[in-house]
Scaffold this active site. Structure first.
Site, PDB file in Angstrom:
ATOM      1  N   GLY A  39      -0.692   4.067   5.070  1.00 22.31           N
ATOM      2  CA  GLY A  39       0.563   3.434   5.594  1.00 22.31           C
ATOM      3  C   GLY A  39       1.425   2.219   4.703  1.00 22.31           C
ATOM      4  O   GLY A  39       2.205   2.049   4.445  1.00 22.31           O
ATOM      5  N   ASP A  60      -9.232   4.455  -2.954  1.00 24.38           N
ATOM      6  CA  ASP A  60      -9.134   5.262  -1.700  1.00 24.38           C
ATOM      7  C   ASP A  60     -10.277   6.155  -1.850  1.00 24.38           C
ATOM      8  O   ASP A  60     -10.370   6.828  -2.622  1.00 24.38           O
ATOM      9  CB  ASP A  60      -7.722   5.603  -1.181  1.00 24.38           C
ATOM     10  CG  ASP A  60      -7.883   5.802   0.329  1.00 24.38           C
ATOM     11  OD1 ASP A  60      -8.636   6.631   0.858  1.00 24.38           O
ATOM     12  OD2 ASP A  60      -6.730   5.162   0.826  1.00 24.38           O
ATOM     13  N   ASN A  68      -1.149  11.791   8.761  1.00 21.13           N
ATOM     14  CA  ASN A  68      -0.736  10.688   7.988  1.00 21.13           C
ATOM     15  C   ASN A  68       0.847  10.639   7.528  1.00 21.13           C
ATOM     16  O   ASN A  68       1.229   9.597   7.295  1.00 21.13           O
ATOM     17  CB  ASN A  68      -1.518  10.879   6.646  1.00 21.13           C
ATOM     18  CG  ASN A  68      -2.892  10.739   6.755  1.00 21.13           C
ATOM     19  OD1 ASN A  68      -3.868  11.302   6.258  1.00 21.13           O
ATOM     20  ND2 ASN A  68      -3.536   9.917   7.678  1.00 21.13           N
ATOM     21  N   LEU A  69       1.354  11.894   7.639  1.00 16.29           N
ATOM     22  CA  LEU A  69       2.953  12.010   7.015  1.00 16.29           C
ATOM     23  C   LEU A  69       3.752  11.184   7.805  1.00 16.29           C
ATOM     24  O   LEU A  69       5.021  10.999   7.065  1.00 16.29           O
ATOM     25  CB  LEU A  69       2.987  13.666   6.662  1.00 16.29           C
ATOM     26  CG  LEU A  69       1.932  14.249   5.976  1.00 16.29           C
ATOM     27  CD1 LEU A  69       2.550  15.711   5.843  1.00 16.29           C
ATOM     28  CD2 LEU A  69       1.668  13.577   4.779  1.00 16.29           C
ATOM     29  N   LYS A  84      -6.293  11.108  -1.351  1.00 15.76           N
ATOM     30  CA  LYS A  84      -5.236  10.387  -1.443  1.00 15.76           C
ATOM     31  C   LYS A  84      -4.978   9.864  -2.898  1.00 15.76           C
ATOM     32  O   LYS A  84      -3.689   9.550  -3.192  1.00 15.76           O
ATOM     33  CB  LYS A  84      -5.262   9.274  -0.325  1.00 15.76           C
ATOM     34  CG  LYS A  84      -5.163   9.924   1.149  1.00 15.76           C
ATOM     35  CD  LYS A  84      -5.260   8.650   2.053  1.00 15.76           C
ATOM     36  CE  LYS A  84      -4.943   9.229   3.696  1.00 15.76           C
ATOM     37  NZ  LYS A  84      -4.975   7.890   4.387  1.00 15.76           N
ATOM     38  N   ASP A 128      -7.639  -0.561   6.195  1.00 23.65           N
ATOM     39  CA  ASP A 128      -7.065  -0.455   7.884  1.00 23.65           C
ATOM     40  C   ASP A 128      -8.631  -0.816   8.705  1.00 23.65           C
ATOM     41  O   ASP A 128      -8.350  -0.235   9.720  1.00 23.65           O
ATOM     42  CB  ASP A 128      -6.710   1.193   7.944  1.00 23.65           C
ATOM     43  CG  ASP A 128      -8.070   2.111   7.660  1.00 23.65           C
ATOM     44  OD1 ASP A 128      -9.109   1.518   7.066  1.00 23.65           O
ATOM     45  OD2 ASP A 128      -7.806   3.221   7.936  1.00 23.65           O
ATOM     46  N   ASN A 129      -9.260  -1.438   8.005  1.00 24.57           N
ATOM     47  CA  ASN A 129     -10.340  -2.135   8.793  1.00 24.57           C
ATOM     48  C   ASN A 129     -10.881  -3.462   8.345  1.00 24.57           C
ATOM     49  O   ASN A 129     -10.646  -3.732   7.054  1.00 24.57           O
ATOM     50  CB  ASN A 129     -11.487  -1.021   8.822  1.00 24.57           C
ATOM     51  CG  ASN A 129     -12.289  -1.158   7.360  1.00 24.57           C
ATOM     52  OD1 ASN A 129     -13.082  -1.693   7.148  1.00 24.57           O
ATOM     53  ND2 ASN A 129     -11.661  -0.132   6.496  1.00 24.57           N
ATOM     54  N   CYS A 186      -4.972   2.309  14.709  1.00 24.45           N
ATOM     55  CA  CYS A 186      -3.638   2.858  14.690  1.00 24.45           C
ATOM     56  C   CYS A 186      -4.108   4.392  15.378  1.00 24.45           C
ATOM     57  O   CYS A 186      -3.318   4.976  15.936  1.00 24.45           O
ATOM     58  CB  CYS A 186      -3.458   3.107  13.332  1.00 24.45           C
ATOM     59  SG  CYS A 186      -2.406   1.549  12.737  1.00 24.45           S
TER      60      CYS A 186
END
Length: 236
Positions: A39, A60, A68-69, A84, A128-129, A186
Site C-alpha cells: 500500500g 518484497d 491487495n488491489l 509483487k 507493514d510490521n 490492516c
C-alpha cells in the site's frame, strides 16, 4: 530518448526554481531502495519512477492477492498470483523505461539487511510490521543512510525522515517496538484504500527532496488523520 525528449518529459520538475536541470540530474543519478511493494510502496514506486529516479529498487517477498488491489495500485487483476516485485517491475517498465529497476525477491532479515541497504543512497520504508521497521531503521543508522518512514492503519498515517544529515531516528521517538499482543494491523482493522496513496505520496515527495538537496523536516513526526482531516507535527 534524446535530450530534448528528456527535457520535455521532466520539464514540469525542471521548471521549479529550486530543482532545475541540476536537480533533475541528481534525481536521475539517485539510487533508491523501496522496501515493500504494498500500500505504501505502490505510490512511492509510481512517483519515483515518474520523476525519473535513476535506479529504483524494490524489495518484497510476497505475491499479489486480490484483497491487495483496493490500495496497492501498481498491481492489477492480471498481477494476482505473481510476485509483487515482478509486478512492480512491469509497472515501472511500462511507465518509464529509462528507470533502472532492480528487484529483490526476499524477506528482509538480520542476515541480509546490511548487504541490501548498503547499495543505495536513500531508503524508503513501506514495510507493514514493526520488526522490519526497526531492522531497517537500525541498519540505516549503522550505515549512515537517510530513511523515509511511513505507516498506515484505518484512517490514520505517520510520516517522518530519519537519520538524515545527523538527524534522529525511529528509536529516538519510539525506543522499542510494542509487544506483539498490542500490535494492530490492516488485516484485522482494515485500511481505506486512498490513505496509503496520501501517505505514500508524501513519502515520495520527501525522497525527491532528499535527492535534490532540498530541506526536509527532520526530528519531526507528521500525524495524518483522514477521518477528521487533521495534520499534526510532533517534534522529537
Amino acid at each position: 530518448m534524446n535530450n530534448e525528449d528528456r527535457f520535455s518529459r521532466y520539464s514540469r520538475q525542471i521548471f521549479i526554481e529550486e530543482i532545475g536541470l541540476e536537480g533533475q540530474k541528481k534525481i536521475m543519478n539517485a539510487k533508491v531502495l523501496v522496501i515493500g511493494a504494498g500500500g505504501l510502496g505502490s505510490p512511492v514506486i509510481q512517483y519515483l519512477a515518474a520523476a525519473g529516479t535513476g535506479t529504483l529498487a524494490v524489495a518484497d517477498f510476497d505475491t499479489v492477492e486480490l484483497h491487495n488491489l483496493n490500495r496497492q495500485v501498481v498491481h492489477t487483476e492480471h498481477s494476482v498470483g505473481i510476485s509483487k516485485v515482478e509486478s512492480a517491475g512491469q509497472f515501472v517498465k511500462s511507465l518509464n523505461h529509462q528507470v533502472n529497476f532492480t528487484g529483490h525477491q526476499l524477506k528482509m532479515d538480520d542476515a541480509n539487511a546490511e548487504e541490501l541497504i548498503s547499495g543505495y543512497d536513500i531508503i524508503v520504508d513501506g514495510s507493514d510490521n514493526f520488526r522490519t521497521r526497526y531492522l531497517i531503521n537500525d541498519t540505516c543508522v549503522k550505515l549512515g543512510k537517510p530513511l523515509v518512514y511511513g505507516s498506515i492503519l484505518g484512517f490514520s498515517g505517520q510520516v517522518a525522515v530519519f537519520n538524515c544529515q545527523g538527524s534522529r531516528n525511529l528509536r529516538d521517538i519510539f525506543p522499542e517496538p510494542p509487544s506483539d499482543e498490542y500490535i494492530p494491523d490492516c488485516d484485522s482493522l482494515g485500511v481505506l484504500g486512498a490513505l496509503p496513496g496520501i501517505v505514500g505520496s508524501m513519502m515520495a515527495n520527501l525522497a525527491l527532496e532528499i535527492m535534490t538537496g532540498l530541506p526536509v523536516p527532520v526530528n519531526k513526526l507528521t500525524l495524518i488523520n483522514t477521518f477528521n482531516w487533521t495534520f499534526q507535527t510532533v517534534d522529537f
